[in-house]
Structure formats: structure tokens, C-alpha cells
Scaffold this active site. Structure first.
Site, PDB file in Angstrom:
ATOM      1  N   GLN A  22       0.834  -1.208   0.000  1.00  0.00           N
ATOM      2  CA  GLN A  22       0.000   0.000   0.000  1.00  0.00           C
ATOM      3  C   GLN A  22       0.866   1.254   0.000  1.00  0.00           C
ATOM      4  OE1 GLN A  22      -2.718   0.269   3.351  1.00  0.00           O
ATOM      5  NE2 GLN A  22      -3.976   1.823   2.336  1.00  0.00           N
TER       6      GLN A  22
ATOM      7  N   HIS B 101      -8.951   1.563  -0.749  1.00  0.00           N
ATOM      8  CA  HIS B 101      -9.330   1.637  -2.165  1.00  0.00           C
ATOM      9  C   HIS B 101      -9.114   0.288  -2.820  1.00  0.00           C
ATOM     10  CE1 HIS B 101      -5.065   2.682  -1.860  1.00  0.00           C
ATOM     11  NE2 HIS B 101      -4.908   2.096  -3.031  1.00  0.00           N
TER      12      HIS B 101
HETATM   13  P1  AMP Z   1      -1.835   1.450  -3.328  1.00  0.00           P
HETATM   14  O1  AMP Z   1      -1.959   2.345  -2.122  1.00  0.00           O
HETATM   15  O2  AMP Z   1      -0.440   0.879  -3.409  1.00  0.00           O
HETATM   16  O3  AMP Z   1      -2.895   0.412  -3.418  1.00  0.00           O
HETATM   17  O4  AMP Z   1      -1.989   2.282  -4.643  1.00  0.00           O
HETATM   18  C1  AMP Z   1      -2.260   3.644  -4.713  1.00  0.00           C
HETATM   19  C2  AMP Z   1      -2.549   3.950  -6.157  1.00  0.00           C
HETATM   20  O5  AMP Z   1      -2.945   5.289  -6.219  1.00  0.00           O
HETATM   21  C3  AMP Z   1      -1.354   3.765  -7.095  1.00  0.00           C
HETATM   22  O6  AMP Z   1      -1.716   2.856  -8.124  1.00  0.00           O
HETATM   23  C4  AMP Z   1      -1.105   5.171  -7.632  1.00  0.00           C
HETATM   24  O7  AMP Z   1      -0.750   5.160  -8.992  1.00  0.00           O
HETATM   25  C5  AMP Z   1      -2.450   5.849  -7.414  1.00  0.00           C
HETATM   26  N1  AMP Z   1      -2.422   7.289  -7.189  1.00  0.00           N
HETATM   27  C6  AMP Z   1      -1.585   7.988  -6.395  1.00  0.00           C
HETATM   28  N2  AMP Z   1      -1.915   9.289  -6.389  1.00  0.00           N
HETATM   29  C7  AMP Z   1      -3.009   9.414  -7.193  1.00  0.00           C
HETATM   30  C8  AMP Z   1      -3.827  10.502  -7.602  1.00  0.00           C
HETATM   31  N3  AMP Z   1      -3.583  11.769  -7.185  1.00  0.00           N
HETATM   32  N4  AMP Z   1      -4.849  10.263  -8.450  1.00  0.00           N
HETATM   33  C9  AMP Z   1      -5.090   9.003  -8.899  1.00  0.00           C
HETATM   34  N5  AMP Z   1      -4.357   7.930  -8.537  1.00  0.00           N
HETATM   35  C10 AMP Z   1      -3.332   8.128  -7.707  1.00  0.00           C
END
Ligand code: AMP
Length: 140
Positions: A96, A102
Site C-alpha cells: 500500500q 481503495h
Molecule cells: P496502493 O496504495 O499501493 O494500493 O496504490 C495507490 C494507487 O494510487 C497507485 O496505483 C497510484 O498510482 C495511485 N495514485 C496515487 N496518487 C493518485 C492521484 N492523485 N490520483 C489518482 N491515482 C493516484
């Protein structure tokens, strides 16, 4: 670990940061991942605050899963996908990087591997074009 209301997705939920949204209702929003692992990579984010699955209220999970299914069906249609991958990471050791619960919804095609998690940023116009296809599938 406690919930930090200043995480990026909390700011998007409050309208303090932009996102390429494809769906929203009283329970959740869905928007394009800015570093997609495949075209159409969408995130479904419940409005209720929790860091991840581990501290989420069961009611949050029961309300968000039908939306994950709705978006999975929409990305399958929008991208003529052969399958859909759902991913959800818990804490840094679990992969994460953003600490508001999410679900990743990723259309998949036979023989096409996923790009790296949180790899490169996609162009805004590409994300907008992909979002338009998903919105159209949701409306159909
Ligand atoms: P995770 O917390 O590892 O499950 O993934 C977080 C996800 O959020 C990653 O795939 C990022 O590419 C995505 N992410 C980070 N910042 C943003 C943002 N401002 N808008 C859309 N997606 C985002």
C-alpha cells in the site's frame, strides 16, 4: 496505525485535489489511477474513512463491493477486456502507498502482463479518453 485525513484520496474526496472521476454516489467515488498498470485502471474509493481493509467497518465493505463489481463490469465493456483484476493492498509491507481504503479495478487482455505498480504517470488526455469510455459503459 491511525487514519490520516490528509492522505491524497481524502483530499480528492473533499474536492481539494483533482481526479479524473468516472462515477460517484453517496458511498464511494471511482476515478482513474494516474499511474495505470493497464489502460482503464480505475480506483474505487469508499467515502468512509479507513486506512485499508484491516480497520474498515464491515458496513463500508458491504457498501463498496457492489460498486467494485459495477466498475469491473464497466471496464470490461469499455476496454473489451478478456478479464478484470481486482487488487487491494494493506500497509506498506502489503504494497500500500496511499492510506485510504481503495480497490484497484484493472481490465486485462489475454497474454498482456500488468505494468509496474505505481510506475509511470499517464498523460491527462489519455486518462480523460479512458474515463469517457468507462462513463459510456456505465451509462449503457
Ligand atoms: P496502493 O496504495 O499501493 O494500493 O496504490 C495507490 C494507487 O494510487 C497507485 O496505483 C497510484 O498510482 C495511485 N495514485 C496515487 N496518487 C493518485 C492521484 N492523485 N490520483 C489518482 N491515482 C493516484
Amino acid at each position: 496505525m491511525s487514519y490520516d485525513a490528509n492522505n491524497i484520496f481524502a483530499k480528492i474526496l473533499r474536492g481539494e485535489l483533482p481526479a479524473v472521476k468516472v462515477y460517484e454516489d453517496d458511498d464511494a467515488i471511482a476515478f482513474m489511477d494516474i499511474m495505470p498498470q493497464a489502460p482503464g485502471h480505475t480506483l474505487v474509493v469508499p467515502r468512509a474513512p479507513s486506512r485499508n481493509l484491516l480497520d474498515a467497518a464491515p458496513e463500508t465493505l458491504s457498501r463498496v463491493m457492489p460498486l467494485v463489481q459495477k466498475l469491473a463490469r464497466a471496464v470490461r465493456t469499455a476496454f473489451a477486456a478478456d478479464g478484470v483484476t481486482i487488487m487491494q493492498f494493506n500497509e506498506a509491507a502489503g504494497g500500500q502507498t496511499v492510506y485510504h481504503l481503495h480497490f484497484h479495478v484493472i481490465p486485462r487482455h489475454d497474454g498482456v502482463p500488468l505494468s509496474k505498480h505505481a510506475g509511470g504517470m499517464e498523460k491527462a488526455e489519455v486518462l480523460e479518453a479512458h474515463a469517457a469510455k468507462i462513463r459510456a459503459a456505465l451509462a449503457s
